[in-house]
Design an enzyme around this catalytic site. Structure first.
Site, PDB file in Angstrom:
ATOM      1  N   GLU A 108     115.311  61.447  49.339  1.00 16.47           N
ATOM      2  CA  GLU A 108     116.725  61.615  49.683  1.00 16.47           C
ATOM      3  C   GLU A 108     117.612  61.643  48.439  1.00 16.47           C
ATOM      4  O   GLU A 108     118.624  62.354  48.418  1.00 16.47           O
ATOM      5  CB  GLU A 108     117.128  60.512  50.671  1.00 16.47           C
ATOM      6  CG  GLU A 108     116.482  60.749  52.045  1.00 16.47           C
ATOM      7  CD  GLU A 108     116.157  59.489  52.817  1.00 16.47           C
ATOM      8  OE1 GLU A 108     116.641  58.399  52.441  1.00 16.47           O
ATOM      9  OE2 GLU A 108     115.398  59.582  53.805  1.00 16.47           O
ATOM     10  N   GLU A 128     110.242  57.355  57.347  1.00 12.77           N
ATOM     11  CA  GLU A 128     111.090  56.379  58.031  1.00 12.77           C
ATOM     12  C   GLU A 128     110.725  56.194  59.500  1.00 12.77           C
ATOM     13  O   GLU A 128     110.656  55.061  60.000  1.00 12.77           O
ATOM     14  CB  GLU A 128     112.571  56.790  57.904  1.00 12.77           C
ATOM     15  CG  GLU A 128     113.161  56.608  56.518  1.00 12.77           C
ATOM     16  CD  GLU A 128     112.979  57.807  55.611  1.00 12.77           C
ATOM     17  OE1 GLU A 128     113.624  57.869  54.562  1.00 12.77           O
ATOM     18  OE2 GLU A 128     112.170  58.696  55.957  1.00 12.77           O
TER      19      GLU A 128
END
Length: 247
Positions: A108, A128
């Site tokens: 990210e 995640e």
């Protein structure tokens, strides 16, 4: 010792994540040091930024072996999201030079940059969902724009590893180089950008991002809301304990 190194020369700011013993995994100190480095760049006269990692990886995601920080979770999550905000707000174009692992928050960080170069040994992954967590760093907004909504859902829901070459084929990165060539190639790209009029480079970044970033803040806020729900779930406790118990 700072967990982030910053050096500026010839109009190029080099920011290197510096927790090599932990594969530059994200801890609160790294987030604060990275934000401070980005603020220093914003105040300086560099024309372009290269973000990379020292050691064997770019960034292996959240350091699950770190104790869970005490205090307000929202404050901590907002600070993490501020990395994306700062990267997008910089007037200077930012190149991510990714080698080794770029996992979770590490991937990210790269998504928040303007250009992404990868080594052949790069490994991107968004784990995640498999850990019971929510994505951060505006991945919910930026990833679909790069690879398309269907592929973005595949990457998030399956959590599979993606090589540097596969990332290039998906449009997740701009170019792929042999690992030993990546620093030089990233410097070449940075030199070329730095040779252009700085105001024009800034305007190009701003106009290309204008439509994207209009919705960025709402994505960041929704991600924090989801992270607050998932962070203390039984699934996250189980996955964290399993990771910490590894030899």
């Amino acid at each position: 010792m700072s967990t982030v190194d910053l050096a500026v020369a010839d109009g190029i700011a080099q920011i290197r994540l510096n927790r090599p013993e932990r594969l530059n995994a994200v801890a609160p100190a790294l987030v604060e040091d990275l934000l401070a480095a980005l603020d220093d760049v914003a105040r300086g006269d560099a024309r372009v930024v290269v973000l990379s990692g020292n050691g064997r990886a770019f960034c292996a995601g959240h350091d699950l072996k770190e104790p869970t920080p005490e205090g307000d979770s929202r404050t901590r999550l907002d600070r993490l999201q501020d990395v994306t905000r700062r990267l997008r707000a910089l007037r200077q174009p930012v190149i991510a030079a990714v080698h080794g692992y770029a996992i979770g928050a590490g991937a990210e960080f790269a998504l928040g940059c303007d250009l992404i170069l990868a080594a052949e040994d790069a490994v991107f992954r968004f784990p995640e969902v498999s850990l019971g967590l929510s994505v951060t760093g505006a991945a919910s907004r930026l990833l679909p724009l790069l690879v398309g909504p269907l592929k973005a859902k595949e990457l998030l829901l399956l959590g599979d590893r993606i090589s540097g070459t596969e990332a290039r084929e998906l449009g997740l990165v701009n170019a792929v180089f042999p690992a030993n060539e990546l620093p030089e190639r990233a410097h070449d790209w940075a030199e070329k950008i730095a040779s252009h009029p700085a105001e024009a480079a800034t305007m190009a970044k701003r106009v290309l991002d204008s439509g994207i970033d209009n919705a960025l803040e709402s994505a960041l806020e929704l991600e924090v809301s989801h992270a607050l729900i998932t962070e203390h779930s039984a699934a996250v406790r189980a996955s964290t304990e399993a990771f910490r118990s590894r030899a």
